[in-house]
Motif scaffolding. Structure first.
Motif, PDB file in Angstrom:
ATOM      1  N   MET A   1      48.098  22.546   4.268  1.00 49.65           N
ATOM      2  CA  MET A   1      49.167  23.544   4.171  1.00 49.65           C
ATOM      3  C   MET A   1      49.316  24.290   5.497  1.00 49.65           C
ATOM      4  N   LEU A   2      50.585  24.542   5.859  1.00 50.32           N
ATOM      5  CA  LEU A   2      50.884  25.180   7.135  1.00 50.32           C
ATOM      6  C   LEU A   2      51.762  26.412   6.950  1.00 50.32           C
ATOM      7  N   GLU A   3      51.703  27.281   7.929  1.00 52.35           N
ATOM      8  CA  GLU A   3      52.630  28.412   7.996  1.00 52.35           C
ATOM      9  C   GLU A   3      53.382  28.303   9.320  1.00 52.35           C
ATOM     10  N   ILE A   4      54.706  28.176   9.226  1.00 55.06           N
ATOM     11  CA  ILE A   4      55.517  28.008  10.425  1.00 55.06           C
ATOM     12  C   ILE A   4      55.601  29.326  11.194  1.00 55.06           C
ATOM     13  N   GLN A   5      55.266  29.258  12.483  1.00 50.83           N
ATOM     14  CA  GLN A   5      55.315  30.438  13.350  1.00 50.83           C
ATOM     15  C   GLN A   5      56.558  30.446  14.244  1.00 50.83           C
ATOM     16  N   GLU A   6      56.958  29.261  14.667  1.00 45.87           N
ATOM     17  CA  GLU A   6      58.074  29.176  15.607  1.00 45.87           C
ATOM     18  C   GLU A   6      58.759  27.818  15.468  1.00 45.87           C
ATOM     19  N   GLU A   7      60.068  27.804  15.672  1.00 49.31           N
ATOM     20  CA  GLU A   7      60.864  26.576  15.566  1.00 49.31           C
ATOM     21  C   GLU A   7      61.657  26.392  16.855  1.00 49.31           C
ATOM     22  N   GLU A   8      61.697  25.162  17.363  1.00 57.63           N
ATOM     23  CA  GLU A   8      62.477  24.889  18.571  1.00 57.63           C
ATOM     24  C   GLU A   8      63.218  23.560  18.441  1.00 57.63           C
ATOM     25  N   GLU A   9      64.380  23.493  19.103  1.00 62.71           N
ATOM     26  CA  GLU A   9      65.152  22.265  19.126  1.00 62.71           C
ATOM     27  C   GLU A   9      64.525  21.310  20.132  1.00 62.71           C
ATOM     28  N   LEU A  10      64.473  20.038  19.782  1.00 61.28           N
ATOM     29  CA  LEU A  10      63.889  19.038  20.659  1.00 61.28           C
ATOM     30  C   LEU A  10      64.810  17.814  20.694  1.00 61.28           C
ATOM     31  N   PRO A  11      65.979  17.958  21.336  1.00 56.54           N
ATOM     32  CA  PRO A  11      66.942  16.847  21.374  1.00 56.54           C
ATOM     33  C   PRO A  11      66.468  15.732  22.299  1.00 56.54           C
ATOM     34  N   SER A  12      67.115  14.581  22.229  1.00 54.95           N
ATOM     35  CA  SER A  12      66.785  13.491  23.142  1.00 54.95           C
ATOM     36  C   SER A  12      67.168  13.902  24.560  1.00 54.95           C
ATOM     37  N   HIS A  13      66.435  13.416  25.531  1.00 61.58           N
ATOM     38  CA  HIS A  13      66.621  13.863  26.906  1.00 61.58           C
ATOM     39  C   HIS A  13      67.490  12.924  27.739  1.00 61.58           C
ATOM     40  N   TRP A  14      67.970  11.817  27.163  1.00 59.64           N
ATOM     41  CA  TRP A  14      68.657  10.843  28.008  1.00 59.64           C
ATOM     42  C   TRP A  14      70.178  11.001  28.038  1.00 59.64           C
ATOM     43  N   GLY A  15      70.769  11.725  27.114  1.00 56.05           N
ATOM     44  CA  GLY A  15      72.178  12.079  27.244  1.00 56.05           C
ATOM     45  C   GLY A  15      73.191  10.999  26.904  1.00 56.05           C
ATOM     46  N   PHE A  16      72.766   9.887  26.338  1.00 58.17           N
ATOM     47  CA  PHE A  16      73.686   8.852  25.875  1.00 58.17           C
ATOM     48  C   PHE A  16      73.039   8.160  24.684  1.00 58.17           C
ATOM     49  N   ARG A  17      73.844   7.505  23.860  1.00 52.09           N
ATOM     50  CA  ARG A  17      73.299   6.841  22.677  1.00 52.09           C
ATOM     51  C   ARG A  17      72.972   5.392  23.028  1.00 52.09           C
ATOM     52  N   LEU A  18      71.738   5.012  22.751  1.00 48.02           N
ATOM     53  CA  LEU A  18      71.259   3.678  23.107  1.00 48.02           C
ATOM     54  C   LEU A  18      70.859   2.904  21.851  1.00 48.02           C
ATOM     55  N   THR A  19      71.515   1.786  21.644  1.00 50.55           N
ATOM     56  CA  THR A  19      71.237   0.923  20.499  1.00 50.55           C
ATOM     57  C   THR A  19      70.708  -0.415  20.992  1.00 50.55           C
ATOM     58  N   LEU A  20      69.585  -0.844  20.431  1.00 51.82           N
ATOM     59  CA  LEU A  20      69.040  -2.164  20.731  1.00 51.82           C
ATOM     60  C   LEU A  20      69.087  -3.006  19.471  1.00 51.82           C
ATOM     61  N   ALA A  21      69.812  -4.110  19.539  1.00 51.68           N
ATOM     62  CA  ALA A  21      69.860  -5.071  18.437  1.00 51.68           C
ATOM     63  C   ALA A  21      69.087  -6.305  18.890  1.00 51.68           C
ATOM     64  N   VAL A  22      68.019  -6.637  18.201  1.00 53.75           N
ATOM     65  CA  VAL A  22      67.128  -7.695  18.674  1.00 53.75           C
ATOM     66  C   VAL A  22      66.675  -8.577  17.517  1.00 53.75           C
TER      67      VAL A  22
END
Length: 238
Positions: A58-79
């Motif tokens: 069990m946890l108690e949340i102290q702080e929340e932060e946004e952590l978006p992707s850092h590359w700035g474009f959408r990358l799809t790999l179909a393999v």
């Protein structure tokens, strides 16, 4: 920093059993210790352990932060999955560490492996997300027929390409062809390459035939090259 993964932390304030066991039994963390948790949707939480339990910490949340992707474009790999499942797991680990938004498993005419267990692949991806300190778990699409994937992408505005070994169609170098600042879709075929019909279908739908250097690469190597090169191209756009 060690990250844990709890997709439902906002509603349960609890680590899932696998992460709870790692937290309490392996790391021997206890009440009052501080931990960092990601939800796989782009948020990281700084928490304090209020009950150290190997099955449901069990946890108690102290702080929340946004952590978006850092590359700035959408990358799809179909393999197309490799015959050796370990190679596919290795590939997923590496591309998640580098950065990818969506992975699509392709079923092609020459595929040697047409079934993959998504549960195992998701575990590999979660582990790589935590290890590389990312907050977003890439989307893993189930096995899909290549024709259906090509049709899905037909009207996409992304840079769409596929690597293959034949020279029936003129091929261009991926790094020189990939435009910076644009979404990218990379399609990689099976060990036996795409069939002539699949190549024709892809070209007709607007996919560009590309190469990944002068060497003939394994499926997983070509896929890793493409993902890495897309990041390098976009890192130089400024």
């Amino acid at each position: 920093m060690i990250q844990f993964y709890a997709p439902d932390i906002l509603t349960t304030s609890t680590l899932p059993e696998s992460d709870s066991a790692h937290c309490c039994r392996v790391l021997r963390m206890k009440e009052g210790d501080e931990v960092y948790v990601v939800d796989g949707k782009g948020k990281r939480f700084r928490c304090v352990i209020v009950e150290a339990h190997p099955k449901h910490t069990m946890l108690e949340i102290q702080e929340e932060e946004e952590l978006p992707s850092h590359w700035g474009f959408r990358l799809t790999l179909a393999v197309a999955p490799t015959k050796n499942a370990d190679r596919m797991e290795w590939l997923l680990e590496k591309i998640v560490e580098i950065g990818v938004d969506r992975v699509v498993l392709l079923k092609c005419a020459r595929s040697e492996r047409k079934v993959m267990k998504p549960e195992r692949l998701e575990k590999v991806m979660v582990s790589a997300m935590k290890q590389s300190l990312k907050g977003i778990l890439p989307e893993l699409s189930p096995m899909v027929n290549i024709k259906d994937f090509i049709n899905e992408q037909r009207d996409s505005e992304a840079f769409r390409c596929f690597g293959y070994c034949s020279e029936v169609y003129p091929r261009k170098g991926f790094a020189k062809s990939c435009p910076p600042g644009k979404d990218v879709v990379i399609m990689i075929g099976p060990e036996g390459d795409f069939s002539p019909e699949e190549v024709e279908m892809a070209v007709e739908a607007g996919f560009l035939p590309v190469t990944f250097g002068e060497s003939r690469l394994r499926t997983e190597t070509a896929a890793l090259y493409g993902v890495t090169a897309a990041h390098v191209v976009n890192s130089l756009k400024d």
